[in-house]
Design a protein around this motif. Structure first.
Motif, PDB file in Angstrom:
ATOM      1  N   ALA A  17      55.990  31.514 -37.653  1.00 53.66           N
ATOM      2  CA  ALA A  17      54.674  30.897 -37.489  1.00 53.66           C
ATOM      3  C   ALA A  17      53.813  31.700 -36.513  1.00 53.66           C
ATOM      4  CB  ALA A  17      54.836  29.461 -37.003  1.00 53.66           C
ATOM      5  N   THR A  18      54.424  32.196 -35.440  1.00 51.06           N
ATOM      6  CA  THR A  18      53.689  32.999 -34.463  1.00 51.06           C
ATOM      7  C   THR A  18      53.198  34.299 -35.080  1.00 51.06           C
ATOM      8  OG1 THR A  18      54.981  32.069 -32.638  1.00 51.06           O
ATOM      9  CG2 THR A  18      53.837  34.143 -32.222  1.00 51.06           C
ATOM     10  N   LEU A  19      54.062  34.955 -35.856  1.00 49.17           N
ATOM     11  CA  LEU A  19      53.671  36.206 -36.493  1.00 49.17           C
ATOM     12  C   LEU A  19      52.556  36.000 -37.508  1.00 49.17           C
ATOM     13  CD1 LEU A  19      57.158  37.893 -37.044  1.00 49.17           C
ATOM     14  CD2 LEU A  19      55.437  38.458 -35.319  1.00 49.17           C
ATOM     15  N   ARG A  20      52.604  34.878 -38.233  1.00 49.67           N
ATOM     16  CA  ARG A  20      51.547  34.586 -39.208  1.00 49.67           C
ATOM     17  C   ARG A  20      50.192  34.441 -38.523  1.00 49.67           C
ATOM     18  NH1 ARG A  20      52.761  32.886 -44.407  1.00 49.67           N
ATOM     19  NH2 ARG A  20      50.881  31.616 -44.455  1.00 49.67           N
ATOM     20  N   ARG A  21      50.204  33.879 -37.318  1.00 47.46           N
ATOM     21  CA  ARG A  21      48.942  33.706 -36.596  1.00 47.46           C
ATOM     22  C   ARG A  21      48.462  35.010 -35.959  1.00 47.46           C
ATOM     23  NH1 ARG A  21      51.769  28.922 -34.829  1.00 47.46           N
ATOM     24  NH2 ARG A  21      50.885  27.060 -35.797  1.00 47.46           N
ATOM     25  N   GLN A 255      42.027  30.612 -46.012  1.00 46.47           N
ATOM     26  CA  GLN A 255      42.917  31.430 -45.204  1.00 46.47           C
ATOM     27  C   GLN A 255      42.842  31.099 -43.716  1.00 46.47           C
ATOM     28  OE1 GLN A 255      45.121  33.388 -46.521  1.00 46.47           O
ATOM     29  NE2 GLN A 255      44.391  33.274 -48.626  1.00 46.47           N
ATOM     30  N   THR A 256      41.888  30.256 -43.324  1.00 49.02           N
ATOM     31  CA  THR A 256      41.780  29.912 -41.901  1.00 49.02           C
ATOM     32  C   THR A 256      42.799  28.856 -41.492  1.00 49.02           C
ATOM     33  OG1 THR A 256      40.129  28.156 -42.284  1.00 49.02           O
ATOM     34  CG2 THR A 256      39.311  30.406 -41.993  1.00 49.02           C
ATOM     35  N   ARG A 257      43.337  28.112 -42.442  1.00 46.82           N
ATOM     36  CA  ARG A 257      44.353  27.104 -42.124  1.00 46.82           C
ATOM     37  C   ARG A 257      45.717  27.779 -42.050  1.00 46.82           C
ATOM     38  NH1 ARG A 257      43.748  21.812 -45.844  1.00 46.82           N
ATOM     39  NH2 ARG A 257      44.376  23.288 -47.455  1.00 46.82           N
ATOM     40  N   LYS A 258      46.378  27.661 -40.918  1.00 48.29           N
ATOM     41  CA  LYS A 258      47.651  28.329 -40.696  1.00 48.29           C
ATOM     42  C   LYS A 258      48.799  27.346 -40.933  1.00 48.29           C
ATOM     43  CE  LYS A 258      45.622  32.165 -39.696  1.00 48.29           C
ATOM     44  NZ  LYS A 258      45.649  33.268 -40.673  1.00 48.29           N
ATOM     45  N   LEU A 259      49.655  27.694 -41.881  1.00 47.24           N
ATOM     46  CA  LEU A 259      50.749  26.836 -42.304  1.00 47.24           C
ATOM     47  C   LEU A 259      51.905  26.895 -41.308  1.00 47.24           C
ATOM     48  CD1 LEU A 259      51.978  25.125 -44.676  1.00 47.24           C
ATOM     49  CD2 LEU A 259      52.867  27.288 -45.547  1.00 47.24           C
ATOM     50  N   ASP A 260      52.481  25.720 -41.001  1.00 51.75           N
ATOM     51  CA  ASP A 260      53.672  25.644 -40.158  1.00 51.75           C
ATOM     52  C   ASP A 260      54.525  24.485 -40.661  1.00 51.75           C
ATOM     53  OD1 ASP A 260      55.644  25.594 -38.275  1.00 51.75           O
ATOM     54  OD2 ASP A 260      54.313  25.615 -36.537  1.00 51.75           O
ATOM     55  N   LEU A 261      55.588  24.817 -41.380  1.00 50.81           N
ATOM     56  CA  LEU A 261      56.415  23.793 -42.024  1.00 50.81           C
ATOM     57  C   LEU A 261      57.459  23.180 -41.090  1.00 50.81           C
ATOM     58  CD1 LEU A 261      57.024  25.261 -45.592  1.00 50.81           C
ATOM     59  CD2 LEU A 261      55.340  23.572 -44.876  1.00 50.81           C
ATOM     60  N   ARG A 262      57.450  23.536 -39.825  1.00 48.98           N
ATOM     61  CA  ARG A 262      58.446  22.972 -38.918  1.00 48.98           C
ATOM     62  C   ARG A 262      58.324  21.463 -38.766  1.00 48.98           C
ATOM     63  NH1 ARG A 262      57.748  26.540 -33.698  1.00 48.98           N
ATOM     64  NH2 ARG A 262      55.595  26.488 -34.471  1.00 48.98           N
ATOM     65  N   ILE A 263      57.174  20.896 -39.112  1.00 57.31           N
ATOM     66  CA  ILE A 263      57.035  19.440 -38.979  1.00 57.31           C
ATOM     67  C   ILE A 263      57.978  18.702 -39.921  1.00 57.31           C
ATOM     68  CG2 ILE A 263      54.584  19.673 -38.373  1.00 57.31           C
ATOM     69  CD1 ILE A 263      54.215  18.078 -41.163  1.00 57.31           C
ATOM     70  N   ILE A 306      51.041  19.809 -42.279  1.00 57.27           N
ATOM     71  CA  ILE A 306      51.641  21.133 -42.250  1.00 57.27           C
ATOM     72  C   ILE A 306      50.672  22.181 -41.717  1.00 57.27           C
ATOM     73  CG2 ILE A 306      53.264  20.657 -44.096  1.00 57.27           C
ATOM     74  CD1 ILE A 306      51.384  22.021 -46.063  1.00 57.27           C
ATOM     75  N   TYR A 307      49.417  21.796 -41.462  1.00 52.71           N
ATOM     76  CA  TYR A 307      48.425  22.707 -40.894  1.00 52.71           C
ATOM     77  C   TYR A 307      48.093  22.366 -39.447  1.00 52.71           C
ATOM     78  CZ  TYR A 307      47.730  23.681 -45.839  1.00 52.71           C
ATOM     79  OH  TYR A 307      47.933  24.005 -47.160  1.00 52.71           O
ATOM     80  N   GLY A 308      48.793  21.418 -38.878  1.00 52.97           N
ATOM     81  CA  GLY A 308      48.516  21.006 -37.519  1.00 52.97           C
ATOM     82  C   GLY A 308      48.322  19.501 -37.417  1.00 52.97           C
ATOM     83  N   THR A 309      48.033  19.047 -36.205  1.00 50.79           N
ATOM     84  CA  THR A 309      47.913  17.611 -35.926  1.00 50.79           C
ATOM     85  C   THR A 309      46.524  17.294 -35.400  1.00 50.79           C
ATOM     86  OG1 THR A 309      50.267  17.512 -35.395  1.00 50.79           O
ATOM     87  CG2 THR A 309      48.899  15.708 -34.583  1.00 50.79           C
ATOM     88  N   VAL A 310      45.980  16.159 -35.846  1.00 49.21           N
ATOM     89  CA  VAL A 310      44.701  15.676 -35.331  1.00 49.21           C
ATOM     90  C   VAL A 310      44.871  14.232 -34.900  1.00 49.21           C
ATOM     91  CG1 VAL A 310      43.310  17.211 -36.762  1.00 49.21           C
ATOM     92  CG2 VAL A 310      43.950  14.961 -37.634  1.00 49.21           C
ATOM     93  N   PRO A 311      44.146  13.773 -33.857  1.00 54.49           N
ATOM     94  CA  PRO A 311      44.227  12.366 -33.464  1.00 54.49           C
ATOM     95  C   PRO A 311      43.784  11.460 -34.594  1.00 54.49           C
ATOM     96  CG  PRO A 311      43.138  13.690 -31.768  1.00 54.49           C
ATOM     97  CD  PRO A 311      43.272  14.574 -32.973  1.00 54.49           C
ATOM     98  N   VAL A 312      44.443  10.334 -34.729  1.00 58.12           N
ATOM     99  CA  VAL A 312      44.115   9.387 -35.797  1.00 58.12           C
ATOM    100  C   VAL A 312      42.664   8.953 -35.707  1.00 58.12           C
ATOM    101  CG1 VAL A 312      44.630   7.121 -36.776  1.00 58.12           C
ATOM    102  CG2 VAL A 312      46.485   8.593 -35.993  1.00 58.12           C
ATOM    103  N   SER A 313      42.149   8.802 -34.509  1.00 59.68           N
ATOM    104  CA  SER A 313      40.776   8.332 -34.332  1.00 59.68           C
ATOM    105  C   SER A 313      39.758   9.307 -34.894  1.00 59.68           C
ATOM    106  CB  SER A 313      40.481   8.097 -32.840  1.00 59.68           C
ATOM    107  OG  SER A 313      40.651   9.308 -32.118  1.00 59.68           O
ATOM    108  N   GLU A 314      40.161  10.580 -35.063  1.00 57.67           N
ATOM    109  CA  GLU A 314      39.238  11.596 -35.576  1.00 57.67           C
ATOM    110  C   GLU A 314      39.318  11.755 -37.080  1.00 57.67           C
ATOM    111  OE1 GLU A 314      39.647  15.311 -33.611  1.00 57.67           O
ATOM    112  OE2 GLU A 314      39.549  14.457 -31.597  1.00 57.67           O
ATOM    113  N   GLN A 315      40.229  11.003 -37.705  1.00 59.75           N
ATOM    114  CA  GLN A 315      40.351  11.118 -39.147  1.00 59.75           C
ATOM    115  C   GLN A 315      39.168  10.477 -39.840  1.00 59.75           C
ATOM    116  OE1 GLN A 315      44.168  10.185 -40.886  1.00 59.75           O
ATOM    117  NE2 GLN A 315      45.121  10.299 -38.891  1.00 59.75           N
ATOM    118  N   PRO A 316      38.791  10.966 -40.998  1.00 52.85           N
ATOM    119  CA  PRO A 316      37.669  10.387 -41.736  1.00 52.85           C
ATOM    120  C   PRO A 316      38.002   8.999 -42.261  1.00 52.85           C
ATOM    121  CG  PRO A 316      38.786  12.034 -43.063  1.00 52.85           C
ATOM    122  CD  PRO A 316      39.371  12.128 -41.679  1.00 52.85           C
ATOM    123  N   VAL A 317      36.966   8.221 -42.518  1.00 53.20           N
ATOM    124  CA  VAL A 317      37.141   6.894 -43.073  1.00 53.20           C
ATOM    125  C   VAL A 317      37.887   7.001 -44.397  1.00 53.20           C
ATOM    126  CG1 VAL A 317      35.955   4.875 -43.993  1.00 53.20           C
ATOM    127  CG2 VAL A 317      35.078   6.022 -41.950  1.00 53.20           C
TER     128      VAL A 317
END
Length: 320
Positions: A17-21, A255-263, A306-317
């Protein structure tokens, strides 16, 4: 042994994941080439340490590991990962997987086109069509041999095509180019989600190739919490089995979304994602593709993707 394997794979996945970034695709390709050269030089040591195995021994291992109630077996592979321990050829491996499935189950492999050495799909299709009969798979030697195997069908999609052999092959491959996206509910990946599908990795770790992890985002659509950039598009000419030609508008991935399947270690149980090594060869199994999609949808509703985490409060309706 399983915990040790998971721990080592977690470290490897983190490095990947680090190398991909940090590195360009060209630099990562060069590192992979150098890694292959080192592996060849160390072949006698690897063989001494891990021991050799035959096709029959591999089949016995798969019979022990893979539940037999599957309808579809989706196989990801890297033949280089088998060497030097495996004493058979890539063609023998394909024949073994066909034998393992038998006449009543369907074998599937990804036959994606990644865009050549530079991973540039737009440039690749600018100068050539996607011909379902002739365009080679860029998913490794095993997948390409399978594509060329008699009676194997391939879906008509320029980047996300799959090849299939067995009773569900036609259902899996028909109309892929008409689906909303390459991995939508109408695609072969939607069929695999609905059917009893086991996903098997041979010679490769899951975090390098588990394509089905993308399906949850396609199924959720606008409710997926991490948005893609506005898509770029390229025109592709599709050529079907009968020579019919179609103009196709292909949406290129963000291509701006960086995949990380460790989740996946946190959203799947140890029985829902099984990892092990057979004579040093990496293997993995997801017994039910539908469960993988369900778990990732549940996680995405909590803001974990798989592209990262966002706070639930910031999710769209509508995402909760």
């Amino acid at each position: 042994m399983r915990l040790a394997s998971r721990g080592l794979n977690f470290v490897r996945a983190g490095v990947r994941a680090t190398l991909r970034r940090a590195l360009t695709q060209e630099r990562r390709t060069e590192l992979k080439r150098l890694q292959g050269q080192v592996r060849k030089r160390l072949a006698p040591v690897l063989l001494m340490f891990h021991g050799a195995f035959t096709t029959e021994e591999l089949l016995a291992e798969l019979a022990r590991r893979v539940p037999r109630d599957f309808e579809i077996l989706m196989v990801h592979s890297s033949f280089d990962g088998f060497l030097p321990m495996y004493k058979g050829s890539a063609k023998e491996l394909v024949s073994a997987l066909i034998e393992f499935c038998g006449p009543d189950r369907t074998l599937v492999m990804p036959c994606f086109v990644m865009g050549g050495r530079n991973y540039d799909r737009s440039a690749y299709f600018r100068t050539r069509p996607f011909d379902v009969r002739h365009t080679p798979s860029e998913m490794g030697l095993v997948a390409e041999i399978f594509r060329r195997t008699p009676n194997v069908l391939r879906s008509l999609h320029p980047t996300c095509s799959v090849c299939a052999l067995g009773p569900l092959a036609k259902e899996l491959t028909t109309g892929h180019h008409l689906s909303r996206s390459g991995m939508s509910t109408e695609s072969p990946f939607g069929v695999m989600t609905r059917r009893r599908t086991a996903i098997l990795g041979v010679g490769v770790e899951y975090y390098r190739c588990l394509t089905h992890a993308h399906v949850a985002g396609d199924h959720m659509g606008d409710a997926f919490p991490i948005k893609s950039a506005n898509p770029s598009w390229t025109q592709v000419t599709l050529v079907d089995y009968d020579g019919s030609r179609y103009d196709y508008k292909l949406g290129l991935p963000d291509q701006t979304r960086k995949l990380d399947l460790r989740i996946l270690w946190s959203v799947l149980s140890k029985d829902e994602l099984v990892e092990w090594r057979f004579h040093g060869v990496p293997m993995f199994l997801v017994p039910q593709a539908g469960v993988l999609t369900e778990r990732l949808i549940e996680a995405a509703r909590r803001g974990v993707t798989i592209y990262g985490t966002v706070p639930v409060s910031e999710q769209p309706v509508g995402a909760r």
